[in-house]
Design a protein around this motif. Structure first.
Motif, PDB file in Angstrom:
ATOM      1  N   ASN A 182      -4.640  -3.185  -0.281  1.00  0.00           N
ATOM      2  CA  ASN A 182      -6.100  -3.104  -0.232  1.00  0.00           C
ATOM      3  C   ASN A 182      -6.662  -2.308  -1.406  1.00  0.00           C
ATOM      4  O   ASN A 182      -7.820  -1.922  -1.388  1.00  0.00           O
ATOM      5  CB  ASN A 182      -6.582  -2.555   1.109  1.00  0.00           C
ATOM      6  N   HIS A 183      -5.850  -2.052  -2.405  1.00  0.00           N
ATOM      7  CA  HIS A 183      -6.332  -1.446  -3.651  1.00  0.00           C
ATOM      8  C   HIS A 183      -5.621  -2.144  -4.809  1.00  0.00           C
ATOM      9  O   HIS A 183      -4.482  -2.582  -4.669  1.00  0.00           O
ATOM     10  CB  HIS A 183      -6.098   0.064  -3.668  1.00  0.00           C
ATOM     11  N   ASP A 232       0.812  -1.220   0.000  1.00  0.00           N
ATOM     12  CA  ASP A 232       0.000   0.000   0.000  1.00  0.00           C
ATOM     13  C   ASP A 232       0.845   1.269   0.000  1.00  0.00           C
ATOM     14  O   ASP A 232       0.536   2.218  -0.697  1.00  0.00           O
ATOM     15  CB  ASP A 232      -0.959   0.013   1.192  1.00  0.00           C
ATOM     16  N   ALA A 244     -10.528  -3.493   2.265  1.00  0.00           N
ATOM     17  CA  ALA A 244     -10.111  -2.298   2.994  1.00  0.00           C
ATOM     18  C   ALA A 244     -10.420  -2.525   4.466  1.00  0.00           C
ATOM     19  O   ALA A 244     -11.470  -3.039   4.818  1.00  0.00           O
ATOM     20  CB  ALA A 244     -10.846  -1.071   2.472  1.00  0.00           C
TER      21      ALA A 244
END
Length: 147
Positions: A34-35, A8, A52
Motif C-alpha cells: 500500500n506504499h 509491506d 491504504a
C-alpha cells in the motif's frame, strides 16, 4: 508458478533474494503493497499498489493468486486463506505454512493477540538474522525446484 509478495512488511534482503530468483528461474514475481516501492527493471518483476486500508494487499493477493502459486507473507490469516485456495505460503524466515499446521499457528496468533490486548507485553519477533536469510533462500530454492 507465480510468486506473490505481501511486500509491506517483507524485509529488503528477502526481496533481493526474490528478485534474483525471478531472474534466474523466469517465474513471474509480483510485489503488492500500500506504499510505492521500487523494483528492478525486469519483465518478470512487477509492483501492484493498493489503497491504504485494512487487508487491501491481502485481499488483492487472494483474489489474483491461483492454485500452485507461491506467496511470501508473515500474515498467518492470509496464509490460511491461500492454503484453502490451493496456493503455497512461505514466511520471510523460511517456514512454509501447510494445512497440517496452519490451525495451530492461527490459534497461537489469536492467543498472543489476546495477551497483547489485555496489556501484557509480549515482545516482538527477534531481529532478522543471517540464519533467517539463509533459511529463506534454501526454502525458496526447494519450492522452486519442485515446481
Amino acid at each position: 508458478m507465480h510468486i506473490w509478495v505481501d511486500a509491506d512488511a517483507c524485509p529488503g534482503v528477502v526481496k533481493d533474494i526474490l528478485f534474483k530468483a525471478a531472474r534466474r528461474t523466469g517465474h513471474p514475481l509480483t510485489l503488492v503493497a500500500n506504499h510505492p516501492m521500487r523494483v528492478p527493471p525486469d519483465s518478470n518483476i512487477n509492483f501492484v499498489g493498493v489503497a491504504a486500508g485494512f487487508d487491501a494487499a491481502d485481499d488483492l493477493i487472494v483474489e489474483r493468486c491461483s492454485p500452485g502459486d507461491l506467496v511470501i507473507t508473515s500474515d498467518i490469516p492470509l496464509a490460511s486463506d491461500l492454503l484453502a485456495k490451493g496456493a503455497r505460503a512461505l514466511n520471510p524466515r523460511g517456514d512454509e505454512y501447510d494445512k497440517s499446521t496452519i490451525r495451530a499457528a492461527l490459534t497461537m496468533r489469536d492467543f498472543m493477540d489476546t495477551l497483547r490486548s489485555s496489556g501484557e507485553r509480549t515482545g516482538g519477533p527477534s531481529a532478522f538474522s543471517q540464519r533467517d536469510k539463509q533459511q529463506f533462500a534454501n526454502a525458496l530454492d526447494r519450492i522452486l525446484a519442485s515446481a
